[in-house]
Motif scaffolding. Structure first.
Motif, short mmCIF file in Angstrom:
data_model
loop_
_atom_site.label_atom_id
_atom_site.label_comp_id
_atom_site.label_asym_id
_atom_site.label_seq_id
_atom_site.Cartn_x
_atom_site.Cartn_y
_atom_site.Cartn_z
N ARG A 137 -1.46 17.76 -3.83
CA ARG A 137 -1.20 17.00 -2.61
C ARG A 137 -0.44 15.73 -2.99
O ARG A 137 -0.67 15.15 -4.05
CB ARG A 137 -2.49 16.58 -1.91
CG ARG A 137 -3.37 17.72 -1.41
CD ARG A 137 -2.79 18.36 -0.15
NE ARG A 137 -3.74 19.30 0.43
CZ ARG A 137 -3.89 20.56 0.03
NH1 ARG A 137 -3.17 21.02 -0.98
NH2 ARG A 137 -4.76 21.34 0.63
N HIS A 138 0.43 15.29 -2.09
CA HIS A 138 1.01 13.96 -2.28
C HIS A 138 1.43 13.42 -0.93
O HIS A 138 1.76 14.15 0.00
CB HIS A 138 2.19 13.98 -3.26
CG HIS A 138 3.34 14.83 -2.84
ND1 HIS A 138 4.25 14.44 -1.89
CD2 HIS A 138 3.73 16.06 -3.26
CE1 HIS A 138 5.17 15.39 -1.74
NE2 HIS A 138 4.87 16.38 -2.55
N ARG A 139 1.35 12.12 -0.83
CA ARG A 139 1.79 11.36 0.33
C ARG A 139 2.03 9.94 -0.16
O ARG A 139 1.72 9.63 -1.31
CB ARG A 139 0.76 11.41 1.45
CG ARG A 139 -0.53 10.66 1.16
CD ARG A 139 -1.50 10.77 2.31
NE ARG A 139 -2.62 9.87 2.13
CZ ARG A 139 -3.70 9.86 2.90
NH1 ARG A 139 -3.79 10.73 3.89
NH2 ARG A 139 -4.68 9.01 2.68
N ARG A 198 -8.68 24.38 -1.14
CA ARG A 198 -7.26 24.13 -1.39
C ARG A 198 -6.41 24.70 -0.25
O ARG A 198 -6.76 25.72 0.32
CB ARG A 198 -6.83 24.76 -2.72
CG ARG A 198 -7.51 24.12 -3.91
CD ARG A 198 -6.84 24.53 -5.18
NE ARG A 198 -7.61 24.02 -6.33
CZ ARG A 198 -7.21 24.10 -7.57
NH1 ARG A 198 -6.07 24.64 -7.87
NH2 ARG A 198 -7.95 23.62 -8.55
#
Length: 250
Positions: free
Chosen positions: A94-96, A250
């Motif tokens: 995940r990334h933000r 996930r």
């Protein structure tokens, strides 16, 4: 006597540098606290193990590739740091903006692959960050062998957790400690057979030690946990990591 657990912080450890004899430094600190006893579990902060093993990377020497630059732009991070994170990761989950969650090459799911610059001394304009040990179980085993006696050793870290606020100490390296206690098949007090109970005892010991060791400027990077001798045994950190096929989140 009722069951009890004692956690003894080891003070007086110096700033650990690459190549230092960590076993000797820990033994001296333990002797200052009355010495290690049969059945003790020694818990060490990941950072002092990584420092002794020279797991530093100077960001000035890093040349990020296109993927690192793209992800860095998406999560508002230094592309050089992202490049180092990716080099230690098996998968980006995940990334933000401000957040990059990965599966570390050792299997742990955590932010930034456990890499940061907190409590990392800088010198001559360096921009050093510190990686997790190359083989934390091996690091723990070398310390256990060097210290001798019937003891366990845990290398702990304190990542954030999914669904919960705050960080908690977990075991990322283990030697001489049974990592998971499988209670399946045992009976509870009412005679019912337990179907799914597995206790992450190495993580519980790491968390107990973390209360004394602290997370910031406390200067207590190691602790003795006394009263957990019944958990000594054989275990690997991999036993604590849920296989991706069994991960429903996930």
């Amino acid at each position: 006597m009722p069951p009890r657990l004692e956690v003894i912080g080891l003070e007086g450890l110096p700033e650990v540098r690459p190549g230092d004899d960590l076993t000797a430094l820990v033994r001296e600190a333990a002797d200052g606290a009355g010495g290690l006893r049969d059945g003790d579990v020694l818990v060490l902060a990941q950072k002092i193990v990584s420092k002794a093993e020279d797991r530093f990377v100077d960001l000035r020497d890093v040349r990020p590739d296109d993927r690192a630059r793209r992800i860095a732009a998406q999560c508002d991070k230094d592309p050089r740091q992202v490049a180092v994170i990716l080099s230690e990761s098996a998968e980006v989950l995940r990334h933000r903006p401000g957040v990059l969650i990965v599966r570390h090459r050792l299997g742990h799911v955590l932010a930034n692959a456990g890499i940061d610059a907190s409590n990392v001394p800088q010198m001559n304009g360096s921009e050093r960050v510190l990686l997790l040990p190359e083989d934390p179980d091996g690091s723990a085993e070398r310390l256990r062998a060097g210290l001798g006696g019937r003891i366990g050793v845990i290398v702990n870290d304190s990542p954030g957790r999914a669904w919960r606020v705050g960080s908690v100490g977990i075991a990322i390296g283990v030697a001489g400690v049974a990592t998971v206690l499988d209670l399946r098949g045992r009976r509870d007090r009412d005679g019912r057979e337990m179907q799914a109970s597995e206790l992450a005892v190495a993580d519980e010991i790491a968390a107990a030690a973390s209360i004394v060791m602290g997370q910031a400027a406390e200067g207590v990077p190691a602790a003795i946990v006394r009263g957990a001798a019944h958990f000594l045994g054989q275990g690997r950190t991999a036993n604590l990591i849920r296989h991706p096929d069994m991960d429903l989140f996930r």
